[in-house]
Write a protein that holds these residues in place. Structure first.
Motif, mmCIF file in Angstrom:
data_model
loop_
_atom_site.group_PDB
_atom_site.id
_atom_site.type_symbol
_atom_site.label_atom_id
_atom_site.label_comp_id
_atom_site.label_asym_id
_atom_site.label_seq_id
_atom_site.Cartn_x
_atom_site.Cartn_y
_atom_site.Cartn_z
ATOM 1 N N LEU A 17 28.791 -41.328 18.193
ATOM 2 C CA LEU A 17 28.439 -41.642 16.811
ATOM 3 C C LEU A 17 27.391 -40.633 16.365
ATOM 4 O O LEU A 17 26.267 -40.642 16.867
ATOM 5 C CB LEU A 17 27.865 -43.054 16.688
ATOM 6 N N ILE A 18 27.779 -39.758 15.454
ATOM 7 C CA ILE A 18 26.860 -38.758 14.922
ATOM 8 C C ILE A 18 26.517 -39.148 13.496
ATOM 9 O O ILE A 18 27.412 -39.349 12.673
ATOM 10 C CB ILE A 18 27.469 -37.346 14.966
ATOM 11 N N GLY A 96 35.073 -40.951 18.465
ATOM 12 C CA GLY A 96 33.872 -40.699 17.699
ATOM 13 C C GLY A 96 34.093 -40.776 16.207
ATOM 14 O O GLY A 96 35.216 -40.899 15.725
ATOM 15 N N THR A 97 32.970 -40.665 15.505
ATOM 16 C CA THR A 97 32.996 -40.608 14.049
ATOM 17 C C THR A 97 31.705 -39.986 13.549
ATOM 18 O O THR A 97 30.687 -39.983 14.238
ATOM 19 C CB THR A 97 33.196 -42.012 13.437
ATOM 20 N N LEU A 98 31.789 -39.454 12.347
ATOM 21 C CA LEU A 98 30.629 -38.910 11.655
ATOM 22 C C LEU A 98 30.200 -39.936 10.616
ATOM 23 O O LEU A 98 31.011 -40.369 9.793
ATOM 24 C CB LEU A 98 30.991 -37.580 10.990
ATOM 25 N N ILE A 99 28.951 -40.326 10.644
ATOM 26 C CA ILE A 99 28.403 -41.344 9.749
ATOM 27 C C ILE A 99 27.483 -40.653 8.753
ATOM 28 O O ILE A 99 26.626 -39.864 9.147
ATOM 29 C CB ILE A 99 27.625 -42.404 10.561
ATOM 30 N N VAL A 141 34.208 -31.127 17.032
ATOM 31 C CA VAL A 141 35.348 -31.736 16.342
ATOM 32 C C VAL A 141 34.889 -32.469 15.081
ATOM 33 O O VAL A 141 35.492 -32.331 14.012
ATOM 34 C CB VAL A 141 36.102 -32.713 17.276
ATOM 35 N N LEU A 142 33.808 -33.218 15.188
ATOM 36 C CA LEU A 142 33.348 -34.040 14.067
ATOM 37 C C LEU A 142 32.591 -33.236 13.013
ATOM 38 O O LEU A 142 32.580 -33.602 11.846
ATOM 39 C CB LEU A 142 32.467 -35.187 14.577
ATOM 40 N N GLN A 143 31.923 -32.172 13.439
ATOM 41 C CA GLN A 143 31.152 -31.310 12.538
ATOM 42 C C GLN A 143 31.631 -29.881 12.754
ATOM 43 O O GLN A 143 31.008 -29.132 13.504
ATOM 44 C CB GLN A 143 29.667 -31.384 12.847
#
Length: 146
Positions: A17-18, A96-99, A141-143
């Motif tokens: 979780l970023i 994961g996910t970007l918050i 991957v997320l950023q």
């Protein structure tokens, strides 16, 4: 029932979780309550049940270790180096996910987490297992600009 004579590895999930903060992105880490790597920081995660879908396991582990629910997760990558876990052959699937920074989350330590916190993605504490590698891949991957 027919079974193969091949060893059967365990499967686990790790959750990235970023939180996209204005100054520097933050990542949620738990402090492990038990061995292996007791008291070290790690990603939330754990073993997949024998009849459990991977994403269901990721959502369950996230809730069990942080109390967080309703977080959309995407599958990031699989990690399977033979000695990544001292308990034996364990393959981990990272989710994961970007918050966004304005999304208010209130995680709390639970299950096998003695504490937890948000850490600067660019200044991490020493991590358990191969979680530094998992975080690097997840951040890429997320950023995409990370």
């Amino acid at each position: 029932m027919y079974t193969y004579h091949y060893p059967r590895p365990a499967v686990s999930v790790d959750i990235i979780l970023i939180q996209n903060q204005p100054v520097s992105p933050q990542i949620l880490l738990i402090q492990r309550k038990s061995e292996p790597f007791q008291d070290m920081f790690a990603l939330p995660g754990g073993f997949v049940g024998i009849d459990e879908p991977l994403k269901t396991a990721a959502l369950r582990e996230l809730k069990e270790e942080t109390g967080l629910e309703g977080i959309p997760l995407q599958q990031i990558y699989a990690f399977g180096a033979p000695h990544r876990d001292p308990r034996g052959r364990v393959i981990s699937i990272a989710y994961g996910t970007l918050i966004e920074h304005n999304q208010s989350l209130h995680p709390r330590p639970a299950s096998d987490a003695s504490s937890l916190g948000w850490f600067d993605l660019n200044h991490l504490p020493p991590l358990a297992f191969d979680h530094a590698q998992i975080i690097r891949k997840g951040a890429a991957v997320l950023q995409p600009s990370a």
